[in-house]
Design an enzyme around this catalytic site. Sequence first.
Site, PDB file in Angstrom:
ATOM      1  N   GLU A  48      21.522  22.135 -63.732  1.00 32.07           N
ATOM      2  CA  GLU A  48      22.098  21.444 -64.777  1.00 32.07           C
ATOM      3  C   GLU A  48      21.371  21.130 -65.901  1.00 32.07           C
ATOM      4  O   GLU A  48      20.007  20.926 -65.717  1.00 32.07           O
ATOM      5  CB  GLU A  48      22.981  20.398 -64.273  1.00 32.07           C
ATOM      6  CG  GLU A  48      23.995  20.456 -63.414  1.00 32.07           C
ATOM      7  CD  GLU A  48      25.259  21.148 -64.081  1.00 32.07           C
ATOM      8  OE1 GLU A  48      25.058  21.825 -65.109  1.00 32.07           O
ATOM      9  OE2 GLU A  48      26.250  20.949 -63.335  1.00 32.07           O
ATOM     10  N   ASN A  53      27.321  24.401 -70.663  1.00 32.36           N
ATOM     11  CA  ASN A  53      26.600  23.410 -70.908  1.00 32.36           C
ATOM     12  C   ASN A  53      25.055  23.928 -70.859  1.00 32.36           C
ATOM     13  O   ASN A  53      24.071  23.126 -71.077  1.00 32.36           O
ATOM     14  CB  ASN A  53      26.577  22.101 -70.213  1.00 32.36           C
ATOM     15  CG  ASN A  53      26.312  22.625 -68.511  1.00 32.36           C
ATOM     16  OD1 ASN A  53      25.990  23.562 -68.212  1.00 32.36           O
ATOM     17  ND2 ASN A  53      26.507  21.442 -67.836  1.00 32.36           N
ATOM     18  N   HIS A  69      23.697  25.715 -68.309  1.00 29.43           N
ATOM     19  CA  HIS A  69      23.357  25.920 -66.915  1.00 29.43           C
ATOM     20  C   HIS A  69      23.087  27.099 -66.576  1.00 29.43           C
ATOM     21  O   HIS A  69      23.936  28.117 -67.096  1.00 29.43           O
ATOM     22  CB  HIS A  69      23.854  24.856 -65.806  1.00 29.43           C
ATOM     23  CG  HIS A  69      25.229  25.555 -65.568  1.00 29.43           C
ATOM     24  ND1 HIS A  69      26.428  24.655 -65.578  1.00 29.43           N
ATOM     25  CD2 HIS A  69      25.609  26.695 -64.995  1.00 29.43           C
ATOM     26  CE1 HIS A  69      27.273  25.393 -65.185  1.00 29.43           C
ATOM     27  NE2 HIS A  69      27.021  26.563 -64.778  1.00 29.43           N
ATOM     28  N   ASP A 114      23.449  30.193 -55.768  1.00 30.94           N
ATOM     29  CA  ASP A 114      23.701  28.912 -55.333  1.00 30.94           C
ATOM     30  C   ASP A 114      24.938  29.024 -54.341  1.00 30.94           C
ATOM     31  O   ASP A 114      25.485  30.027 -54.083  1.00 30.94           O
ATOM     32  CB  ASP A 114      24.046  28.081 -56.517  1.00 30.94           C
ATOM     33  CG  ASP A 114      24.989  29.101 -57.629  1.00 30.94           C
ATOM     34  OD1 ASP A 114      25.388  29.875 -57.102  1.00 30.94           O
ATOM     35  OD2 ASP A 114      24.758  28.790 -58.676  1.00 30.94           O
TER      36      ASP A 114
END
Length: 239
Positions: A138, A131, A133, A67
């Site tokens: 996400e 979280n 990811h 990313d």
Amino acid sequence: MVIDCLENYEAMSSRAADVVASAISEKPTGVFGFATGSTPVGLYKSLIARYQRGEVTFSKLTTINLDEYIGLSADHEQSYRFFMQHNLFGHVDVQPECVHFPPVNGEPAAFDDLIRNKKGIDLQILGLGSNGHIGFNEPGSAFDSRTRVVELESSTIRDNARFFEHQRDVPRQAVTMGIKTILEAHQILLLASGANKANAVARSLEGPQTENVPGSCLQSHPNVIVLLDEAAAARLTTK
């Protein structure tokens, strides 16, 4: 899935370097996927030390990164290009023309085409967000998603704010390899450390497979190695 819990971050990083160096030795012309963030820094330090001792070479590898932030220049100290150059690529013999990042100003689908043309990723390194990811996929990301531009969750922005002077400086968008793209890697190495990752680890490895926990998609992959330190493994029911 093979899950290995190590005593601490240093031991986890060293074991991860064993896995990556062995994979490079087995396929020195392979395609290797790299991750950013604080978790793989120890792995990269260990790989640099092995390179300096002549134990591993990166000279024939193709590298693919997961990313990149949108809105930061390549030489910005918080861009992921800068991160990889500072923490690994600038210290080993990887060839610049063989380094690839998702396009921030181009067509994301071309990134998947590049990976397919390279016959896939041989080993993909992943971290895990608090979280759940992976990459910047996400919660709510479709398991059949491909490389694309995403909006970052507020929790991700808060987590990453420690790398910036102010939270408002954290980019709100990124381009990320999609979950389906990640799952097409031949082998995956997932790293997680610290108590703040324990809940995400447990939900990803032992909870139901759900798009609300992107890391849970890895349960369906046939060749995953998970390396954890004791703090990150604390909430697993099986040690």
